[in-house]
Design an enzyme around this catalytic site. Structure first.
Site, PDB file in Angstrom:
ATOM      1  CB  SER A   1       8.351  12.479 -24.822  1.00 46.46           C
ATOM      2  OG  SER A   1       9.175  12.351 -25.958  1.00 46.46           O
TER       3      SER A   1
ATOM      4  CD  GLU B   1      12.554   9.966 -20.752  1.00 44.15           C
ATOM      5  OE1 GLU B   1      12.720   8.968 -21.484  1.00 44.15           O
ATOM      6  OE2 GLU B   1      11.942  10.979 -21.138  1.00 44.15           O
TER       7      GLU B   1
ATOM      8  CG  HIS C   1      10.627   7.789 -24.449  1.00 43.49           C
ATOM      9  ND1 HIS C   1      11.268   8.820 -23.795  1.00 43.49           N
ATOM     10  CD2 HIS C   1       9.885   8.365 -25.426  1.00 43.49           C
ATOM     11  CE1 HIS C   1      10.937   9.967 -24.357  1.00 43.49           C
ATOM     12  NE2 HIS C   1      10.100   9.723 -25.344  1.00 43.49           N
TER      13      HIS C   1
END
Length: 311
Positions: free
Chosen positions: A119, A216, A281
């Site tokens: 992330s 992502e 995630h």
């Protein structure tokens, strides 16, 4: 335009290794990290938390402490000779704010070390690649709630840390070709919005030519994802990329719309695109090394690393 280079692999972990937990991004529930640290102790690791990891910024509650404190914790963890690995506690936002405050020359002098996160940690993956030339692990963090709840997520990380030869081929039940084909290159990537946000900074590589791009994201609507991918295309950063592997698109809207945007923006690159590889995630979340040579086979739904993630 030079190809994405293969990076130096830190060593795998062993029982008894000391692991530093830092918070370079956002704050997190203390109880989540306690669960994660218990899991790490169950793997015979010795985790400890840096002094400012539980801080909250005095003005901006989305940051775990001041930029200076977060940078000093990261430096202290990396430069401690007794520490084998540095794990981000969680993502959120804020790593970009502290990377310019890190003394990268001091970290180079301290020698190679393992870094884990995903992330917002994408900013640190890129900085470590550029400044230190080291492989990092894009994987679940100990204060992420899913780390404590999902056995598949935990086990894939454990194998990557201790037995990386056992997980040299990565796939998932839904993995398959968005654009068929096979490609070889060095893995690079992370959270796609962070990759776009890093363009033009001291931590950004000039391009991902010849690389296998792993991307992502979370909570990006279709038009925002369009904007992000368009910026990466217009900047020339994606020119010459060898292949693309897509992870999860958690809370990004109906997947059919996201898929359509990705195909519209990345399809014209004319390279293989593998979708639903199962990192990011979403849950389960697989651990992927960045900086390792690999072969992507979109039709087979696999990404195979030519060497184990860690030495």
């Amino acid at each position: 335009m030079s190809a994405v280079p293969e990076l130096v692999r830190p060593r795998r972990l062993r029982a008894g290794d000391r692991v530093a937990i830092v918070a370079p991004s956002g704050p997190f529930p203390r109880e989540n990290l306690e669960v994660g640290m218990d899991i790490l102790r169950g793997w015979d690791l010795d985790p400890f938390v840096l002094p400012h990891a539980y801080d909250t910024h005095p003005r901006f509650g989305y940051l775990a402490g001041t930029d200076e404190a977060r940078a000093r914790d990261f430096e202290a963890a990396w430069c401690d000779p007794d520490v084998a690995a540095v794990f981000s506690a969680r993502g959120g936002y804020g790593a970009q704010r502290m990377t310019d405050l890190v003394d990268w020359a001091r970290l180079r002098a301290a020698g190679p070390k393992l870094y884990l996160g995903f992330s917002d940690a994408t900013a640190l993956h890129e900085a470590i690649a550029v400044h230190l030339g080291l492989v990092t692990l894009h994987g679940p963090m100990p204060a992420w709630a899913a780390f404590g709840k999902d056995a598949v997520t935990r086990e894939h990380l454990r194998q990557t840390l201790f037995e990386p030869e056992a997980v040299r081929t990565v796939t998932s039940p839904a993995a398959g070709p968005l654009v068929p084909g096979r490609a070889r290159g060095v893995t690079v990537g992370g959270c796609v919005s962070l990759l776009a946000a890093g363009l033009g900074t001291a931590d950004a590589r000039p391009s991902v030519a010849g690389g296998i791009l792993l991307v992502e994201d979370i909570d990006e609507e279709d038009y925002r994802l369009d904007r992000i991918l368009t910026q990466l295309l217009r900047s020339g950063w994606l020119t010459g990329v060898a292949g693309v592997a897509l992870g999860s698109w958690q809370d990004c809207g109906p997947y059919d719309r996201i898929r359509e945007v990705i195909l519209d923006r990345l399809g014209p690159l004319g390279v293989p695109i593998l979708e639903n590889l199962g990192f990011g995630h979403g849950v389960p979340s697989l651990t992927l090394p960045l900086g390792v040579p690999a072969e992507l086979d979109a039709a087979a739904g696999t990404l195979t690393f030519e060497v184990p993630a860690l030495a």
